[in-house]
Design an enzyme around this catalytic site. Sequence first.
Site, PDB file in Angstrom:
ATOM      1  N   HIS A  94     -24.459 -52.715 -22.210  1.00 46.54           N
ATOM      2  CA  HIS A  94     -23.859 -52.023 -21.063  1.00 46.54           C
ATOM      3  C   HIS A  94     -24.698 -52.127 -19.793  1.00 46.54           C
ATOM      4  CE1 HIS A  94     -26.638 -48.683 -21.960  1.00 46.54           C
ATOM      5  NE2 HIS A  94     -26.327 -48.908 -23.227  1.00 46.54           N
ATOM      6  N   HIS A 140     -33.143 -50.656 -14.930  1.00 47.77           N
ATOM      7  CA  HIS A 140     -31.887 -51.319 -15.272  1.00 47.77           C
ATOM      8  C   HIS A 140     -30.961 -51.276 -14.071  1.00 47.77           C
ATOM      9  CE1 HIS A 140     -31.102 -47.052 -15.997  1.00 47.77           C
ATOM     10  NE2 HIS A 140     -29.891 -47.354 -15.561  1.00 47.77           N
ATOM     11  N   HIS A 156     -26.711 -51.339 -12.371  1.00 52.55           N
ATOM     12  CA  HIS A 156     -25.257 -51.140 -12.453  1.00 52.55           C
ATOM     13  C   HIS A 156     -24.657 -51.977 -11.333  1.00 52.55           C
ATOM     14  CE1 HIS A 156     -25.843 -47.437 -14.970  1.00 52.55           C
ATOM     15  NE2 HIS A 156     -26.979 -47.390 -14.286  1.00 52.55           N
ATOM     16  N   GLU A 161     -23.414 -46.512  -8.433  1.00 55.67           N
ATOM     17  CA  GLU A 161     -22.996 -45.249  -9.087  1.00 55.67           C
ATOM     18  C   GLU A 161     -22.946 -44.127  -8.037  1.00 55.67           C
ATOM     19  OE1 GLU A 161     -25.338 -44.986 -12.977  1.00 55.67           O
ATOM     20  OE2 GLU A 161     -23.257 -45.400 -13.468  1.00 55.67           O
ATOM     21  N   HIS A 185     -31.934 -48.589 -11.124  1.00 52.50           N
ATOM     22  CA  HIS A 185     -32.532 -47.314 -11.569  1.00 52.50           C
ATOM     23  C   HIS A 185     -33.890 -47.537 -12.217  1.00 52.50           C
ATOM     24  CE1 HIS A 185     -28.231 -45.436 -11.825  1.00 52.50           C
ATOM     25  NE2 HIS A 185     -28.740 -45.382 -10.597  1.00 52.50           N
ATOM     26  N   THR A 193     -26.338 -41.078 -16.361  1.00 60.32           N
ATOM     27  CA  THR A 193     -24.981 -41.473 -15.955  1.00 60.32           C
ATOM     28  C   THR A 193     -24.253 -42.218 -17.079  1.00 60.32           C
ATOM     29  OG1 THR A 193     -25.665 -43.626 -15.094  1.00 60.32           O
ATOM     30  CG2 THR A 193     -25.709 -41.736 -13.556  1.00 60.32           C
TER      31      THR A 193
END
Length: 258
Positions: free
Chosen positions: A63, A92, A94, A104, A117, A200
């Site tokens: 993910h 990591h 997103h 996010e 993050h 999150t």
Amino acid sequence: MAPWGYEKDNGPAHWHKDCPIANGKNQSPIDLINGEVKYDSGLKPLTAKYVPFSDAKFLNNGHSVQFQPSAGNGSELTGGPLAVKYNFEQFHFHWGNNDTEGSEHRVDGKMYPAELHFVHWNSTNPSFKDAVGSGGPNGLAVLGFFLKVGAENAALKPITDLIPKVKDAGTSVTVPSNFDMQAILPATLTDYYTYDGSLTTPPLAECVKWIVFKQPLEVSAAQMEAFRSVINRDGKPMGGNYRPPCPLHDRAVKTSFK
Ligand SMILES: NS(=O)(=O)c1cccc(F)c1
Ligand SMILES: [Zn+2]
């Protein structure tokens, strides 16, 4: 339920079934609305000291793609809204499938193409896992950096160059020991939003002091395309691995800037 993800059948709207805290009052991310934040002159500068890593992995966990040194590496975060020292755990990303989405957190409703993050845990706990379960918003401190498309990010290049090697879920690669994580950060960690929130992704624990920087980092279009080539555990492009904003409820968002 199939393992959680970001698809129609296992995405954020489903997560509450396994993690009822998903509907809690301290969830993340949020929309950072400048008209509602409050300057806090008591917020000190943040200091992040990242020491070279002997054996760090860059991995695809299905993910996200994540940089993870071996435990006890000695990198730490202090200052800002933090009362104690926090140990670095991992970073990591997103991102979205196009430049109009991917982050996010949002700023006045605006999404950036990606968000990075840096995860740290409160050093008064014996481990990261204990810090997540420690209860209250001081377990983790996560630095959030928006990414926007522009010049190539030379500091992130050693990481984005490794992405083709972790294209498939469950793969990982050793990161060259001369990778300089400190170089990713802006010279001074000023101008940030901070608020009490959560992870999150499941388990969505409400254990995070969020520190989101106002100034985005730049990455090149080619670096963004590298992220968009990553495949998730369902064999689909991983892009879109972001949770939509959650209600603020009665939380205050403080800023270190006027
Ligand atoms: N996306 S995040 O809130 O930074 C996060 C999710 C899960 C675990 C973790 F350590 C950090
Ligand atoms: Zn994250």
